[in-house]
Scaffold this motif. Sequence first.
Motif, PDB file in Angstrom:
ATOM      1  N   ALA A   7     -15.305  -7.080  -3.828  1.00 38.30           N
ATOM      2  CA  ALA A   7     -15.601  -7.177  -2.398  1.00 38.30           C
ATOM      3  C   ALA A   7     -16.889  -7.959  -2.167  1.00 38.30           C
ATOM      4  O   ALA A   7     -17.915  -7.693  -2.784  1.00 38.30           O
ATOM      5  N   SER A   8     -16.821  -8.930  -1.259  1.00 40.34           N
ATOM      6  CA  SER A   8     -17.976  -9.783  -0.994  1.00 40.34           C
ATOM      7  C   SER A   8     -18.597  -9.519   0.371  1.00 40.34           C
ATOM      8  O   SER A   8     -19.546 -10.194   0.761  1.00 40.34           O
ATOM      9  N   GLU A  64      -4.654  -9.412  13.011  1.00 41.88           N
ATOM     10  CA  GLU A  64      -3.644  -9.919  12.092  1.00 41.88           C
ATOM     11  C   GLU A  64      -3.589  -9.122  10.800  1.00 41.88           C
ATOM     12  O   GLU A  64      -2.520  -8.934  10.216  1.00 41.88           O
ATOM     13  N   PHE A  65      -4.749  -8.625  10.363  1.00 39.67           N
ATOM     14  CA  PHE A  65      -4.818  -7.891   9.108  1.00 39.67           C
ATOM     15  C   PHE A  65      -4.804  -6.373   9.324  1.00 39.67           C
ATOM     16  O   PHE A  65      -5.130  -5.613   8.421  1.00 39.67           O
ATOM     17  N   GLN A  66      -4.422  -5.967  10.523  1.00 41.63           N
ATOM     18  CA  GLN A  66      -4.275  -4.550  10.875  1.00 41.63           C
ATOM     19  C   GLN A  66      -5.556  -3.769  10.600  1.00 41.63           C
ATOM     20  O   GLN A  66      -5.529  -2.652  10.079  1.00 41.63           O
ATOM     21  N   SER A 108     -11.021   1.933   2.855  1.00 34.71           N
ATOM     22  CA  SER A 108     -10.322   2.171   1.595  1.00 34.71           C
ATOM     23  C   SER A 108     -10.302   0.872   0.798  1.00 34.71           C
ATOM     24  O   SER A 108     -10.638  -0.206   1.311  1.00 34.71           O
ATOM     25  N   GLY A 109      -9.871   0.968  -0.469  1.00 38.08           N
ATOM     26  CA  GLY A 109      -9.809  -0.225  -1.304  1.00 38.08           C
ATOM     27  C   GLY A 109      -8.916  -1.300  -0.721  1.00 38.08           C
ATOM     28  O   GLY A 109      -9.268  -2.485  -0.701  1.00 38.08           O
ATOM     29  N   GLY A 110      -7.746  -0.890  -0.211  1.00 35.57           N
ATOM     30  CA  GLY A 110      -6.833  -1.855   0.384  1.00 35.57           C
ATOM     31  C   GLY A 110      -7.407  -2.495   1.635  1.00 35.57           C
ATOM     32  O   GLY A 110      -7.229  -3.701   1.869  1.00 35.57           O
ATOM     33  N   MET A 111      -8.098  -1.712   2.446  1.00 37.78           N
ATOM     34  CA  MET A 111      -8.714  -2.246   3.662  1.00 37.78           C
ATOM     35  C   MET A 111      -9.818  -3.237   3.321  1.00 37.78           C
ATOM     36  O   MET A 111      -9.961  -4.278   3.980  1.00 37.78           O
ATOM     37  N   ARG A 112     -10.585  -2.941   2.288  1.00 38.51           N
ATOM     38  CA  ARG A 112     -11.658  -3.872   1.887  1.00 38.51           C
ATOM     39  C   ARG A 112     -11.086  -5.190   1.411  1.00 38.51           C
ATOM     40  O   ARG A 112     -11.638  -6.255   1.703  1.00 38.51           O
ATOM     41  N   THR A 152      -5.816  -8.466  -6.190  1.00 41.87           N
ATOM     42  CA  THR A 152      -5.284  -7.104  -6.133  1.00 41.87           C
ATOM     43  C   THR A 152      -5.896  -6.180  -7.173  1.00 41.87           C
ATOM     44  O   THR A 152      -5.415  -5.064  -7.367  1.00 41.87           O
ATOM     45  N   THR A 153      -6.959  -6.624  -7.842  1.00 40.88           N
ATOM     46  CA  THR A 153      -7.623  -5.785  -8.837  1.00 40.88           C
ATOM     47  C   THR A 153      -8.065  -4.459  -8.215  1.00 40.88           C
ATOM     48  O   THR A 153      -8.741  -4.432  -7.196  1.00 40.88           O
ATOM     49  N   GLY A 154      -7.659  -3.351  -8.831  1.00 38.29           N
ATOM     50  CA  GLY A 154      -8.088  -2.034  -8.369  1.00 38.29           C
ATOM     51  C   GLY A 154      -7.302  -1.463  -7.206  1.00 38.29           C
ATOM     52  O   GLY A 154      -7.600  -0.352  -6.755  1.00 38.29           O
ATOM     53  N   LEU A 155      -6.293  -2.173  -6.725  1.00 35.61           N
ATOM     54  CA  LEU A 155      -5.519  -1.668  -5.584  1.00 35.61           C
ATOM     55  C   LEU A 155      -4.382  -0.769  -6.051  1.00 35.61           C
ATOM     56  O   LEU A 155      -3.813  -0.961  -7.122  1.00 35.61           O
ATOM     57  N   ASP A 156      -4.026   0.194  -5.201  1.00 33.94           N
ATOM     58  CA  ASP A 156      -2.863   1.018  -5.505  1.00 33.94           C
ATOM     59  C   ASP A 156      -1.602   0.212  -5.168  1.00 33.94           C
ATOM     60  O   ASP A 156      -1.670  -0.836  -4.513  1.00 33.94           O
ATOM     61  N   PRO A 157      -0.428   0.656  -5.631  1.00 34.05           N
ATOM     62  CA  PRO A 157       0.802  -0.131  -5.436  1.00 34.05           C
ATOM     63  C   PRO A 157       1.089  -0.487  -3.977  1.00 34.05           C
ATOM     64  O   PRO A 157       1.516  -1.607  -3.684  1.00 34.05           O
ATOM     65  N   ARG A 158       0.855   0.441  -3.053  1.00 37.43           N
ATOM     66  CA  ARG A 158       1.139   0.157  -1.653  1.00 37.43           C
ATOM     67  C   ARG A 158       0.226  -0.940  -1.115  1.00 37.43           C
ATOM     68  O   ARG A 158       0.680  -1.871  -0.450  1.00 37.43           O
ATOM     69  N   ALA A 159      -1.066  -0.833  -1.418  1.00 33.40           N
ATOM     70  CA  ALA A 159      -2.025  -1.848  -0.952  1.00 33.40           C
ATOM     71  C   ALA A 159      -1.717  -3.200  -1.577  1.00 33.40           C
ATOM     72  O   ALA A 159      -1.864  -4.241  -0.931  1.00 33.40           O
ATOM     73  N   ARG A 160      -1.273  -3.199  -2.830  1.00 33.24           N
ATOM     74  CA  ARG A 160      -0.931  -4.458  -3.498  1.00 33.24           C
ATOM     75  C   ARG A 160       0.240  -5.133  -2.791  1.00 33.24           C
ATOM     76  O   ARG A 160       0.214  -6.343  -2.530  1.00 33.24           O
TER      77      ARG A 160
END
Length: 323
Positions: A86-87, A122-124, A137-141, A163-171
């Motif tokens: 995350a940047s 656009e990115f919810q 959350s990780g996916g939101m970041r 997608t490093t570190g994301l859970d399957p749904r976030a990926r």
Amino acid sequence: MSQGIRATGLTKRFGETIALRGVDLSVRPGTVLGLLGPNGAGKTTIVRILATLLSADEGEARVGGYDLRTQAHQVRQLVGLTGQYASVDEKLTGRENLVLIGRLLGLVRSEARHRADTLLAEFQLDEAAHRAAKTYSGGMRRRLDLAASLVGRPRILFLDEPTTGLDPRARLELWGLIRRLVTEGTTVLLTTQYLEEADNLAHDIVVIDRGRVIASGTPEQLKARARARALVVHARDEADLEAVERIVSELTASQPEINGLRVTAPAADPDVVAHVVRRLDASGISVDELMLRSASLDDVFLAITGHHAESDETAGRETRQSP
């Protein structure tokens, strides 16, 4: 002017470590190139060179039709980059992060705010727009990271293991966002360690190992070369391991890999499972597991190079050596 990427002979050294050894690659406009390889293979170094963050010691590259060495400023106006981590500023809200980036890119305040609001929707992320990024959350970041790289409307996007570190749904959600960007005309260079990810997103794949390109082609071509599947047999008793290895070797015409009591070998023929079952039954051998699975990154490397992909501990030199 072409929006694609073309690089020839890219070489980069960090002291005595050679990170890249004459890399050639090409990304067609409006497509995804998957740059596949283990940690330390040179993927991030390639991205940093093409994004003008690092200079190659040798070789040439054109991004969007512009020469990296003489027209770096024009290249920067075309590209966006999302790195492995995350940047964004965790203390700022999602909206504040995007507005700040817009202002740094030269947008007037009203335009920066409008662009931020558009991307958050656009990115919810609009419902979390006024929350500090550290609460995401990780996916939101990762979605916020990707949104940040799009503030300047880049025609070419570099995604370094997004997608490093994301859970399957976030990926899966991030994959959907990437597909949409490509549909809208964005050219993407995606680095990943996951064959599945490259298979789902990439039109073409380049496999890199130890700073060299070792294979390239479409996902279908690469999977065919890697035999696409692996036979896995887990022996129940150690006394049967040698016999299991011999049976697997004979039926797959390859040298199996042994990990504990697990025997693994590339398998092109799906009927090999039935043949193995019959041979095991005839030999009176019981096993705890017998399956045919899709090729993994390690299977690809084993099929192409004859050795396994290096572990994180032994292959992380690129990250440690890069400035």
